[in-house]
Write a protein that holds these residues in place. Structure first.
Motif, PDB file in Angstrom:
ATOM      1  N   ILE A 649       0.042  -2.044   1.273  1.00 17.71           N
ATOM      2  CA  ILE A 649       0.817  -1.406   0.201  1.00 17.71           C
ATOM      3  C   ILE A 649       2.045  -0.743   0.813  1.00 17.71           C
ATOM      4  O   ILE A 649       1.943   0.290   1.477  1.00 17.71           O
ATOM      5  N   SER A 650       3.196  -1.330   0.615  1.00 15.09           N
ATOM      6  CA  SER A 650       4.441  -0.726   1.087  1.00 15.09           C
ATOM      7  C   SER A 650       4.888   0.340   0.100  1.00 15.09           C
ATOM      8  O   SER A 650       4.671   0.216  -1.115  1.00 15.09           O
ATOM      9  N   GLN A 651       5.515   1.382   0.618  1.00  8.84           N
ATOM     10  CA  GLN A 651       5.921   2.498  -0.233  1.00  8.84           C
ATOM     11  C   GLN A 651       6.851   2.025  -1.347  1.00  8.84           C
ATOM     12  O   GLN A 651       7.834   1.323  -1.111  1.00  8.84           O
ATOM     13  N   GLY A 652       6.507   2.400  -2.582  1.00 11.18           N
ATOM     14  CA  GLY A 652       7.331   2.061  -3.730  1.00 11.18           C
ATOM     15  C   GLY A 652       7.146   0.644  -4.242  1.00 11.18           C
ATOM     16  O   GLY A 652       7.855   0.220  -5.159  1.00 11.18           O
ATOM     17  N   LYS A 653       6.194  -0.091  -3.677  1.00 11.89           N
ATOM     18  CA  LYS A 653       6.006  -1.488  -4.078  1.00 11.89           C
ATOM     19  C   LYS A 653       4.561  -1.748  -4.495  1.00 11.89           C
ATOM     20  O   LYS A 653       3.959  -2.763  -4.153  1.00 11.89           O
ATOM     21  N   ALA A 654       4.009  -0.817  -5.264  1.00 13.73           N
ATOM     22  CA  ALA A 654       2.627  -0.945  -5.704  1.00 13.73           C
ATOM     23  C   ALA A 654       2.442  -2.127  -6.642  1.00 13.73           C
ATOM     24  O   ALA A 654       1.422  -2.827  -6.597  1.00 13.73           O
ATOM     25  N   THR A 655       3.413  -2.364  -7.514  1.00 17.30           N
ATOM     26  CA  THR A 655       3.288  -3.468  -8.471  1.00 17.30           C
ATOM     27  C   THR A 655       3.223  -4.801  -7.751  1.00 17.30           C
ATOM     28  O   THR A 655       2.387  -5.662  -8.070  1.00 17.30           O
ATOM     29  N   GLU A 656       4.092  -4.980  -6.749  1.00 17.65           N
ATOM     30  CA  GLU A 656       4.062  -6.210  -5.971  1.00 17.65           C
ATOM     31  C   GLU A 656       2.728  -6.353  -5.242  1.00 17.65           C
ATOM     32  O   GLU A 656       2.155  -7.449  -5.165  1.00 17.65           O
ATOM     33  N   PHE A 658      -0.118  -5.169  -6.174  1.00 16.78           N
ATOM     34  CA  PHE A 658      -1.211  -5.464  -7.107  1.00 16.78           C
ATOM     35  C   PHE A 658      -1.267  -6.941  -7.474  1.00 16.78           C
ATOM     36  O   PHE A 658      -2.349  -7.468  -7.764  1.00 16.78           O
ATOM     37  N   GLN A 659      -0.142  -7.604  -7.443  1.00 16.69           N
ATOM     38  CA  GLN A 659      -0.138  -9.032  -7.771  1.00 16.69           C
ATOM     39  C   GLN A 659      -1.076  -9.808  -6.850  1.00 16.69           C
ATOM     40  O   GLN A 659      -1.683 -10.803  -7.260  1.00 16.69           O
ATOM     41  N   ALA A 660      -1.202  -9.341  -5.604  1.00 16.51           N
ATOM     42  CA  ALA A 660      -2.101 -10.003  -4.661  1.00 16.51           C
ATOM     43  C   ALA A 660      -3.557  -9.632  -4.914  1.00 16.51           C
ATOM     44  O   ALA A 660      -4.456 -10.208  -4.302  1.00 16.51           O
ATOM     45  N   MET A 661      -3.785  -8.668  -5.803  1.00 16.65           N
ATOM     46  CA  MET A 661      -5.153  -8.240  -6.103  1.00 16.65           C
ATOM     47  C   MET A 661      -5.679  -8.841  -7.404  1.00 16.65           C
ATOM     48  O   MET A 661      -6.861  -8.704  -7.716  1.00 16.65           O
ATOM     49  N   GLU A 662      -4.830  -9.476  -8.159  1.00 17.78           N
ATOM     50  CA  GLU A 662      -5.220  -9.896  -9.508  1.00 17.78           C
ATOM     51  C   GLU A 662      -6.378 -10.885  -9.513  1.00 17.78           C
ATOM     52  O   GLU A 662      -7.170 -10.925 -10.458  1.00 17.78           O
ATOM     53  N   GLN A 663      -6.495 -11.684  -8.457  1.00 16.50           N
ATOM     54  CA  GLN A 663      -7.579 -12.662  -8.407  1.00 16.50           C
ATOM     55  C   GLN A 663      -8.841 -12.097  -7.754  1.00 16.50           C
ATOM     56  O   GLN A 663      -9.839 -12.807  -7.616  1.00 16.50           O
ATOM     57  N   ALA A 664      -8.797 -10.836  -7.388  1.00 16.00           N
ATOM     58  CA  ALA A 664      -9.942 -10.234  -6.702  1.00 16.00           C
ATOM     59  C   ALA A 664     -11.057  -9.901  -7.681  1.00 16.00           C
ATOM     60  O   ALA A 664     -10.817  -9.555  -8.841  1.00 16.00           O
ATOM     61  N   ASP A 665     -12.300  -9.994  -7.178  1.00 12.43           N
ATOM     62  CA  ASP A 665     -13.452  -9.507  -7.939  1.00 12.43           C
ATOM     63  C   ASP A 665     -13.678  -8.018  -7.670  1.00 12.43           C
ATOM     64  O   ASP A 665     -14.212  -7.302  -8.523  1.00 12.43           O
ATOM     65  N   TYR A 666     -13.267  -7.604  -6.473  1.00 13.94           N
ATOM     66  CA  TYR A 666     -13.513  -6.219  -6.064  1.00 13.94           C
ATOM     67  C   TYR A 666     -12.359  -5.779  -5.168  1.00 13.94           C
ATOM     68  O   TYR A 666     -11.885  -6.548  -4.322  1.00 13.94           O
ATOM     69  N   VAL A 667     -11.920  -4.529  -5.341  1.00 12.04           N
ATOM     70  CA  VAL A 667     -10.831  -3.982  -4.533  1.00 12.04           C
ATOM     71  C   VAL A 667     -11.302  -2.696  -3.849  1.00 12.04           C
ATOM     72  O   VAL A 667     -11.823  -1.786  -4.510  1.00 12.04           O
ATOM     73  N   ILE A 668     -11.148  -2.670  -2.531  1.00  9.10           N
ATOM     74  CA  ILE A 668     -11.331  -1.420  -1.781  1.00  9.10           C
ATOM     75  C   ILE A 668      -9.937  -0.844  -1.569  1.00  9.10           C
ATOM     76  O   ILE A 668      -9.128  -1.406  -0.825  1.00  9.10           O
ATOM     77  N   LEU A 669      -9.647   0.255  -2.248  1.00 10.38           N
ATOM     78  CA  LEU A 669      -8.335   0.900  -2.175  1.00 10.38           C
ATOM     79  C   LEU A 669      -8.463   2.113  -1.251  1.00 10.38           C
ATOM     80  O   LEU A 669      -8.982   3.157  -1.646  1.00 10.38           O
ATOM     81  N   ALA A 670      -8.036   1.945  -0.002  1.00 13.75           N
ATOM     82  CA  ALA A 670      -8.226   2.994   1.003  1.00 13.75           C
ATOM     83  C   ALA A 670      -7.057   3.968   1.005  1.00 13.75           C
ATOM     84  O   ALA A 670      -5.891   3.564   0.994  1.00 13.75           O
ATOM     85  N   SER A 671      -7.381   5.255   1.034  1.00 13.66           N
ATOM     86  CA  SER A 671      -6.375   6.320   1.013  1.00 13.66           C
ATOM     87  C   SER A 671      -6.587   7.222   2.222  1.00 13.66           C
ATOM     88  O   SER A 671      -7.724   7.598   2.533  1.00 13.66           O
ATOM     89  N   TYR A 672      -5.492   7.582   2.902  1.00 10.04           N
ATOM     90  CA  TYR A 672      -5.594   8.479   4.058  1.00 10.04           C
ATOM     91  C   TYR A 672      -4.481   9.509   3.998  1.00 10.04           C
ATOM     92  O   TYR A 672      -3.300   9.192   4.160  1.00 10.04           O
TER      93      TYR A 672
END
Length: 756
Positions: A649-656, A658-672
């Motif tokens: 996830i590049s800063q300011g490019k969350a929408t882009e 997410f496009q790579a996540m649309e075909q996912a069954d499950y997403v691990i969204l890691a935050s630090y």
């Protein structure tokens, strides 16, 4: 015997006795080739300021010592403070007030150090004999007969037979190869230096064995005493990383008489190298061992590669088990001790009640004063059981700040009632559990000390930080809380000190305020010189230095630091049995697994689960972190036949992203989030992805790897876990929960509510 203070002698006899200050500045003497047997003793006594050269780089070791010179050497050693005040009357008819050493002879006579001849004279310029040397030294140091056999065939009927026997039976003097002592032969400067050095070292060793620290301090120079109060870091020397005991480090230890050093990860290549380094450092330390400290808090602050990777204090807070916390402290201490380290700058007793704290965060056990108190006491107990000193920090509390004291000067404005109820509570508990070392905070507490000083940075008025405050350290910590142990400062390289106070002013003020050990002075040599001058000038009372050094020596003795008999070979051979052992790894895993905490859940108990055959996308701003999570997921998933992908996830490019996540069954969204202000963190991208995941009803988990404050800043999170660290044991435990292999039983140890 009183504290030795180096002074400039007013009198000079020829070229044989020059000022102590000049002697201390001299290079090694150039004329000792013929007396190699005496070179170490001559240099030792010259460094102490007791003997001196002629001012041209020569010592003239074969010259005879006069009675006046001998008395002067001993007075310098034993009665330096009296030299400052003057000596009174000498009482000898041949020592007029105009004699160059009238004052020293008068002091010696006053203290029974030297007696005259039957005719009332002293004969100050007569050469001192070897017999008189034995008598002088025996009387001066109140020596008794020792256990060694002594048979010198020309001393039995001599008037000095008794003192010669005392000296020889303690191994302090020896005879010639023919078995004689030649008592009436004049003593040379080399011989006198050897005899005196032997006596001083003998007396120091006796004081150490008897644990008579007042006596040992009486034999320590001012340089040695203030050196015990300095603990520099050794990360680099001349731009090169320090991993061995190089010549520069040796000189620093010897020239500044250092009492301790702090190591960082840059000093450590592997466990064998650091064990060798610490062993060699102790071998350079003379008769007083070094404090060797390190920050091994666990979790985000750790320095030892290859050791047990403890999940960190906030993970322990989430587990909430004092027995487990004590075990963590014990195994940490066992590994540090095996490596030759004797201080752990831990645990952190700051209560992280401010989610915007940029420097403490998950280094804390949590935001509840009682929890922090209990787990802090357990850690202290565990470290003590392993033989490692716990240095708790940062007094009186760094938890409720939004400024990093590495970068600026924080001010905590709470009233005294609040400080007593919250910030001070863990430190009070630590003191009740007899903690032996407390680190100060570079933070101002106006409720305790409202003094303002002029900043050297910009001339503005700034509040005095706790490290430099007598009201905080002597008034609050010592008198009100009853603390009797060692007070060590936080690093003097931090901006809260370095920007506003000059090196000399800050170091001197800290010692005057009650600090016993200065950690990481910016310029150790300058700090050492400043303290020596402050003591010699009376700016810092000798009693203040004496009290601090005594506390330091007592603590070193209590933890067995004076016993340095274990060989390097034995230390290296035992490493594999301790460092990262099976038992230690088991504790590491248990902490990580019991710490995992559900932040959000659709059923109120569990995060969304990963299913058989799922296409799993791991999304994070850190590609390396995503790769580690992917490896752990594949390893733990076994036969689930998962398909895994990574999205950065590049800063300011969350929408882009997410496009790579649309075909996912499950997403691990890691935050630090760590080492920055949480409210200023880039939460927008994370929120955008969560909103899109919710809209498409995807299974997911927000995986908090850092400070667990996501729920303050994010809305509508339906599945989330906190694991309190991005390292292996923490993240592996989180993956197990997502796979349904482990139940998340941790409790959030902080209040995740937005502050008003």
């Amino acid at each position: 015997m009183k504290l030795k203070m180096i002074t400039i002698l007013n009198a000079v006899l020829g070229s044989m006795l020059i000022s102590v200050e000049i002697a201390a500045a001299e290079q090694p003497f150039s004329d000792l080739q013929s007396v190699k047997w005496a070179e170490d003793s001559i240099n030792y006594m010259a460094k102490r300021g007791t003997v001196a050269g002629s001012g041209n780089g020569q010592f003239m070791p074969e010259r005879h010592v006069t009675r006046a010179q001998a008395v002067t050497f001993l007075v310098r050693e034993l009665y330096p403070q009296q030299l400052q005040a003057g000596g009174g009357a000498s009482g000898y008819s041949d020592v007029p007030t105009t004699h160059p050493f009238y004052r020293e002879i008068a002091i010696a006579a006053k203290n029974g150090l030297a007696s005259g001849l039957p005719d009332g004279t002293f004969q100050p310029d007569t050469a001192m004999s070897r017999a008189e040397t034995a008598a002088f030294l025996t009387r001066a140091y109140s020596l008794a007969v020792g256990k060694q056999s002594a048979s010198l065939k020309d001393t039995a009927d001599h008037w000095a037979a008794a003192p010669i026997r005392i000296m020889s039976s303690n191994g302090l003097i020896g005879g010639y190869t023919d078995g004689t002592y030649r008592p009436d032969q004049p003593v040379t400067r080399a011989e006198f230096s050897v005899f005196l050095a032997r006596v001083i070292r003998f007396e120091r060793e006796a004081a150490i064995q008897a644990q008579d620290w007042d006596k040992l301090i009486s034999y320590m120079t001012v340089s040695e005493q203030v050196g015990q109060m300095l603990m520099p870091d050794i990360r680099q020397w001349k731009g090169q990383v320090t991993t061995t005991v190089n010549e520069g480090l040796k000189r620093s230890i010897h020239d500044q008489d250092l009492g301790g050093l702090i190591l960082f990860d840059k000093n450590i290549v592997d466990v064998r190298q650091v064990t060798t380094l610490t062993h060699q450092l102790q071998m350079e330390a003379g008769d007083i061992p070094l404090f060797l400290g390190i920050d091994q808090e666990g979790g985000v602050v750790k320095r030892i590669p290859g050791g047990t990777n403890l999940p960190g204090q906030m993970a322990l807070g989430a587990a909430g088990d004092t027995v487990l916390t004590e075990a963590a402290g014990r195994l940490t201490g066992e590994e540090l001790r095996a490596l030759g380290l004797n201080i752990n700058f831990a645990p952190v007793l700051d209560i992280n009640s401010n989610p915007d704290n940029p420097i403490i965060g998950m280094r804390s056990f949590g935001s509840d004063a009682e929890l922090v108190s209990q787990l802090g006491a357990a850690t202290i107990k565990g470290l003590r059981q392993s033989g490692v000193i716990a240095a708790v920090k940062h007094f009186p509390g760094h938890g409720d700040t939004s400024v990093d004291s590495h970068l600026g000067l924080p001010v905590l404005t709470h009233d005294r009632e609040r400080l007593d109820a919250v910030e001070l509570k863990p430190f009070r508990a630590a003191i009740e559990n007899e903690v032996e070392m407390i680190m100060t905070a570079h933070i101002a507490f106006p409720a305790v000390d409202n003094e303002q000083v002029i900043s050297l940075k910009d001339g503005s008025s700034v509040p005095i930080p706790a490290t430099l405050s007598q009201k905080v350290l002597k008034g609050l910590l010592r008198e009100q809380l009853g603390y009797k142990g060692v007070i060590i400062s936080d690093a003097f390289t931090m901006n809260a000190i370095s920007e506003h106070f000059g090196e000399h002013q800050a170091v001197e003020r800290a010692i005057a305020a009650g600090v016993d050990v200065i950690l990481m002075p910016q310029d150790p040599a300058a700090a050492h010189q400043s303290l020596v001058q402050a003591v010699n000038s009376g700016k810092l009372p000798v009693e203040t230095i004496h009290d601090s050094v005594k506390r330091i020596l007592e603590l070193k003795s209590k933890y067995g630091l004076f016993d340095r008999s274990d060989s390097l070979a034995n230390k290296l051979a035992s490493l594999n049995d301790v460092i990262g052992s099976k038992e230690h790894r088991a504790v590491e895993r248990e902490i990580a697994e019991r710490a995992v905490t559900v932040l959000a859940s659709r059923d109120g108990k569990h995060p969304d689960q990963i299913h058989q055959g799922d296409r799993v996308v791991i999304a994070t701003a850190d590609k390396d972190q995503a790769e580690r999570l992917k490896r752990q997921l594949i390893q733990a998933s076994g036969s689930l036949s998962l398909k895994t992908e990574i999205v950065v996830i590049s800063q300011g490019k969350a929408t882009e992203a997410f496009q790579a996540m649309e075909q996912a069954d499950y997403v691990i969204l890691a935050s630090y989030q760590f080492r920055n202000v949480a409210s200023q963190f880039g939460w927008t991208d994370v929120q955008t992805i969560i909103d899109k995941l919710n809209k498409q009803s995807k299974r997911y988990a927000l995986l908090s790897l850092g400070n667990p404050y996501e729920m303050i800043h994010l809305q509508n999170v339906r599945s989330g876990l906190a694991v309190y660290g991005k390292q292996e044991p923490n993240t592996s435990a989180g993956i197990q929960v997502l796979l349904g292999q482990l139940e998340a039983g941790g409790r959030l140890p902080v209040t995740a509510v937005r502050r008003k």
